[in-house]
Design a protein around this motif. Structure first.
Motif, PDB file in Angstrom:
ATOM      1  N   SER A  19       0.857  -1.171   0.000  1.00  0.00           N
ATOM      2  CA  SER A  19       0.000   0.000   0.000  1.00  0.00           C
ATOM      3  C   SER A  19       0.901   1.231   0.000  1.00  0.00           C
ATOM      4  CB  SER A  19      -0.879  -0.018   1.247  1.00  0.00           C
ATOM      5  OG  SER A  19      -1.665   1.136   1.299  1.00  0.00           O
ATOM      6  N   GLY A  20       0.766   2.077  -1.009  1.00  0.00           N
ATOM      7  CA  GLY A  20       1.605   3.263  -1.093  1.00  0.00           C
ATOM      8  C   GLY A  20       1.622   3.834  -2.489  1.00  0.00           C
ATOM      9  N   PHE A  21       2.698   4.570  -2.814  1.00  0.00           N
ATOM     10  CA  PHE A  21       2.815   5.184  -4.137  1.00  0.00           C
ATOM     11  C   PHE A  21       4.274   5.451  -4.468  1.00  0.00           C
ATOM     12  CE2 PHE A  21       2.413   8.602  -1.057  1.00  0.00           C
ATOM     13  CZ  PHE A  21       3.365   9.514  -1.462  1.00  0.00           C
ATOM     14  N   LYS A  26      10.654  12.636  -5.620  1.00  0.00           N
ATOM     15  CA  LYS A  26      11.811  12.287  -4.783  1.00  0.00           C
ATOM     16  C   LYS A  26      12.603  11.165  -5.437  1.00  0.00           C
ATOM     17  CE  LYS A  26       9.767  13.483  -0.356  1.00  0.00           C
ATOM     18  NZ  LYS A  26       9.557  13.081   1.025  1.00  0.00           N
ATOM     19  N   ARG A  27      13.925  11.282  -5.333  1.00  0.00           N
ATOM     20  CA  ARG A  27      14.810  10.257  -5.873  1.00  0.00           C
ATOM     21  C   ARG A  27      15.769   9.764  -4.800  1.00  0.00           C
ATOM     22  NH1 ARG A  27      14.990   9.407 -11.346  1.00  0.00           N
ATOM     23  NH2 ARG A  27      13.749  10.845 -12.580  1.00  0.00           N
ATOM     24  N   CYS A  28      16.186   8.536  -4.948  1.00  0.00           N
ATOM     25  CA  CYS A  28      17.177   7.946  -4.056  1.00  0.00           C
ATOM     26  C   CYS A  28      18.513   8.657  -4.272  1.00  0.00           C
ATOM     27  CB  CYS A  28      17.312   6.454  -4.360  1.00  0.00           C
ATOM     28  SG  CYS A  28      18.642   5.633  -3.447  1.00  0.00           S
ATOM     29  N   THR A  29      19.175   9.026  -3.202  1.00  0.00           N
ATOM     30  CA  THR A  29      20.459   9.716  -3.321  1.00  0.00           C
ATOM     31  C   THR A  29      21.572   8.766  -3.771  1.00  0.00           C
ATOM     32  OG1 THR A  29      20.855   9.374  -0.965  1.00  0.00           O
ATOM     33  CG2 THR A  29      19.888  11.484  -1.618  1.00  0.00           C
ATOM     34  N   CYS A  31      21.051   5.731  -5.984  1.00  0.00           N
ATOM     35  CA  CYS A  31      20.892   5.214  -7.350  1.00  0.00           C
ATOM     36  C   CYS A  31      20.074   6.113  -8.268  1.00  0.00           C
ATOM     37  CB  CYS A  31      20.284   3.814  -7.306  1.00  0.00           C
ATOM     38  SG  CYS A  31      18.538   3.814  -6.833  1.00  0.00           S
ATOM     39  N   GLN A  32      19.473   7.162  -7.727  1.00  0.00           N
ATOM     40  CA  GLN A  32      18.671   8.133  -8.483  1.00  0.00           C
ATOM     41  C   GLN A  32      17.321   7.615  -8.982  1.00  0.00           C
ATOM     42  OE1 GLN A  32      19.460  11.410  -8.445  1.00  0.00           O
ATOM     43  NE2 GLN A  32      21.038  10.637  -7.086  1.00  0.00           N
ATOM     44  N   ASN A  33      16.900   6.418  -8.574  1.00  0.00           N
ATOM     45  CA  ASN A  33      15.556   5.933  -8.901  1.00  0.00           C
ATOM     46  C   ASN A  33      14.546   6.637  -8.010  1.00  0.00           C
ATOM     47  OD1 ASN A  33      16.118   4.043 -10.948  1.00  0.00           O
ATOM     48  ND2 ASN A  33      16.782   2.559  -9.436  1.00  0.00           N
ATOM     49  N   HIS A  34      13.301   6.692  -8.457  1.00  0.00           N
ATOM     50  CA  HIS A  34      12.247   7.285  -7.639  1.00  0.00           C
ATOM     51  C   HIS A  34      12.037   6.434  -6.390  1.00  0.00           C
ATOM     52  CE1 HIS A  34      11.021  10.321 -10.492  1.00  0.00           C
ATOM     53  NE2 HIS A  34      11.074   9.407 -11.449  1.00  0.00           N
ATOM     54  N   VAL A  35      11.761   7.087  -5.267  1.00  0.00           N
ATOM     55  CA  VAL A  35      11.500   6.362  -4.030  1.00  0.00           C
ATOM     56  C   VAL A  35      10.016   6.028  -3.930  1.00  0.00           C
ATOM     57  CG1 VAL A  35      13.481   7.326  -2.804  1.00  0.00           C
ATOM     58  CG2 VAL A  35      11.263   8.451  -2.633  1.00  0.00           C
ATOM     59  N   ILE A  36       9.720   5.092  -3.061  1.00  0.00           N
ATOM     60  CA  ILE A  36       8.355   4.613  -2.866  1.00  0.00           C
ATOM     61  C   ILE A  36       7.931   4.907  -1.437  1.00  0.00           C
ATOM     62  CG2 ILE A  36       6.897   2.540  -2.817  1.00  0.00           C
ATOM     63  CD1 ILE A  36       8.900   1.393  -4.956  1.00  0.00           C
ATOM     64  N   TYR A  37       6.720   5.397  -1.298  1.00  0.00           N
ATOM     65  CA  TYR A  37       6.158   5.609   0.039  1.00  0.00           C
ATOM     66  C   TYR A  37       5.376   4.360   0.426  1.00  0.00           C
ATOM     67  CZ  TYR A  37       3.336   7.277   3.870  1.00  0.00           C
ATOM     68  OH  TYR A  37       2.739   7.411   5.095  1.00  0.00           O
ATOM     69  N   PHE A  41       4.171   1.380   6.822  1.00  0.00           N
ATOM     70  CA  PHE A  41       5.196   1.790   7.785  1.00  0.00           C
ATOM     71  C   PHE A  41       5.424   3.294   7.811  1.00  0.00           C
ATOM     72  CE2 PHE A  41       6.280  -2.581   6.459  1.00  0.00           C
ATOM     73  CZ  PHE A  41       6.047  -3.205   7.673  1.00  0.00           C
ATOM     74  N   ASP A  42       4.602   4.066   7.056  1.00  0.00           N
ATOM     75  CA  ASP A  42       4.690   5.521   7.027  1.00  0.00           C
ATOM     76  C   ASP A  42       6.127   5.977   6.771  1.00  0.00           C
ATOM     77  OD1 ASP A  42       3.781   8.146   7.168  1.00  0.00           O
ATOM     78  OD2 ASP A  42       4.122   8.280   9.330  1.00  0.00           O
ATOM     79  N   ALA A  43       6.752   5.383   5.720  1.00  0.00           N
ATOM     80  CA  ALA A  43       8.146   5.693   5.435  1.00  0.00           C
ATOM     81  C   ALA A  43       8.451   5.509   3.950  1.00  0.00           C
ATOM     82  CB  ALA A  43       9.056   4.793   6.260  1.00  0.00           C
ATOM     83  N   TYR A  44       9.470   6.230   3.495  1.00  0.00           N
ATOM     84  CA  TYR A  44       9.937   6.119   2.120  1.00  0.00           C
ATOM     85  C   TYR A  44      11.076   5.117   2.033  1.00  0.00           C
ATOM     86  CZ  TYR A  44       7.327  10.324   0.920  1.00  0.00           C
ATOM     87  OH  TYR A  44       6.320  11.225   0.691  1.00  0.00           O
TER      88      TYR A  44
END
Length: 76
Positions: A19-21, A26-29, A31-37, A41-44
Motif C-alpha cells: 500500500s503506497g505510491f 523524490k529520488r534515491c540519493t 541510485c537516483q531511482n524514484h523512491v516509494i512511500y 510503515f509511514d516511510a519512504y
C-alpha cells in the motif's frame, strides 16, 4: 532488474504488493531511482537499493516504527 508498477494506491514490485505510491518528486540519493512511500510503515524507501530513506522515529511506542522490518523488501 526490478519491475515496478503502480495501480490506484498500490505499488507492485516483481509481484509483491504494498500500500503506497511511487513519489515522482523524490529520488534515491544512491541510485537516483524514484523512491516509494510505504503506507504500512509511514516511510519512504528505495526498491532498487532495498533501503529505508529515513530513520525510525525516536518515539519508543510508535506503531509504524515498531513494526518496520530492517529492510523494506524481503530477501530473495
Amino acid at each position: 532488474m526490478m519491475k515496478v508498477e503502480e495501480r490506484d494506491d498500490v505499488v507492485i514490485m516483481n509481484g509483491l504488493e504494498i500500500s503506497g505510491f511511487v513519489d515522482k518528486a523524490k529520488r534515491c540519493t544512491t541510485c537516483q531511482n524514484h523512491v516509494i512511500y510505504d503506507d504500512t510503515f509511514d516511510a519512504y524507501f528505495c526498491a532498487s537499493c532495498n533501503d529505508w530513506k529515513e530513520e525510525k522515529c525516536s518515539d519508543s511506542h510508535c506503531y509504524y516504527c515498531l513494526q518496520r522490518p530492517e529492510r523494506p523488501l524481503p530477501s530473495k
